[in-house]
Write an enzyme that holds these catalytic residues in place. Structure first.
Site: not given
Length: 287
Positions: A38, A53, A80, A82, A107, A109, A117, A152, A182, A204
């Site tokens: 990942y 982040d 990831d 975002d 992914h 989101e 985060c 996500r 999440e 996660n």
């Protein structure tokens, strides 16, 4: 080894996926038997740029780390992405570039572009319709059915399990073939999700977050297909490095912590150093 998450999931479910912040971390992970990797957005921001982040890194920043890791690893890599870095056209471009750079899945989101985060307060999410547009744009850019397009959702914090389920079902209809809910806080909620959504679900299991450190067998019973450990190794590396730097600063010597260090021989084994060295000798040795 297959680069497809779906192929690996046929033989191992739930599948443990571990975060790698750089190519050497990826080599270490494979050495231990980890079967999938990942690339965390937080990991790119924290480790590669020394930033929090908070949407401070770009598509190109993440692609650079992906290319480096793909260059030395044939394991499936989930990336990831975002919020996709822009509008529908940008998301299509993001998806195509991720595929070209060697991602096995991504992914995207449903937070707003100025994201936080997933385990911090005051997250804001876009409408279901806007997230579905993100999924449609990404799906339209994918030609391989084995590529994992994971949605996500951060809806649980504000909309609870019912809102999360409603969004998840819509995201799957829009093209997602995996789900990343999440900051889920109970096994019961994971089970409710898995009973109502037909695609693989990721849990996660990040340390010091909102989700308890559930065990693998517990998550399996709850219907989870993928268990993500996004930054576990990075956290351990950082703690160890801080101890080394502190010892150098305080003592001017590392002798007392030498046993905590990887030896030169162990490093060479991971890198397959002697094979490279032999290649040089074979190519350039004089008759």
């Amino acid at each position: 080894m297959s680069n497809s998450f779906f192929e690996v999931l046929k033989n191992e479910k739930p599948l443990s996926v571990a975060g790698a912040i750089n190519p050497y971390s990826a080599l270490l992970a494979k050495k231990t038997g980890i079967k999938a990797l990942y690339i965390s957005g937080a990991g790119v921001a924290n480790a590669s740029f020394g930033l929090p982040d908070l949407a401070l890194t770009s598509l190109d920043n993440v692609l650079e780390d992906l290319r480096r890791i793909r260059g030395i690893s044939n394991l499936p890599i989930l990336v990831d992405c975002d919020t996709g870095w822009g509008s529908a056209l940008n998301i299509s471009k993001t998806t195509k570039e991720m595929i070209t750079a060697g991602a096995s899945g991504i992914h995207i989101e449903d937070q707003v572009s100025e994201k936080r985060c997933g385990h911090r307060p005051n997250k804001e999410i876009v409408s279901t319709e806007e997230m579905c547009d993100r999924m449609k744009a990404a799906r339209d850019a994918i030609s391989d059915d084995e590529f994992m397009l994971m949605a996500r959702t951060d809806a649980f914090a504000n909309e609870g399990i019912n809102g999360t389920i409603e969004r998840a079902q819509r995201y799957v209809e829009a093209g997602a073939n995996a789900l990343f809910p999440e900051a889920i806080t109970s096994l019961e909620d994971y089970k409710t999700l898995s009973d109502t959504v037909s695609v693989p679900i990721l849990a996660n299991i990040t340390e010091f977050g909102m989700t308890p450190l559930f065990k693998k067998d517990e998550l399996k019973k709850a219907g989870i297909s993928i268990i993500l450990h996004p930054l576990s190794a990075f956290r351990a590396m950082s703690k160890a490095a801080l101890e080394v730097y502190s010892t150098i600063s305080d003592d001017g010597s590392v002798e007392k912590i030498l046993e905590k260090m990887q030896s030169r021989d162990e490093l060479y084994e991971i890198l397959d150093y002697h094979t490279y060295e032999k290649k040089i000798d074979d190519l350039f040795s004089k008759e």
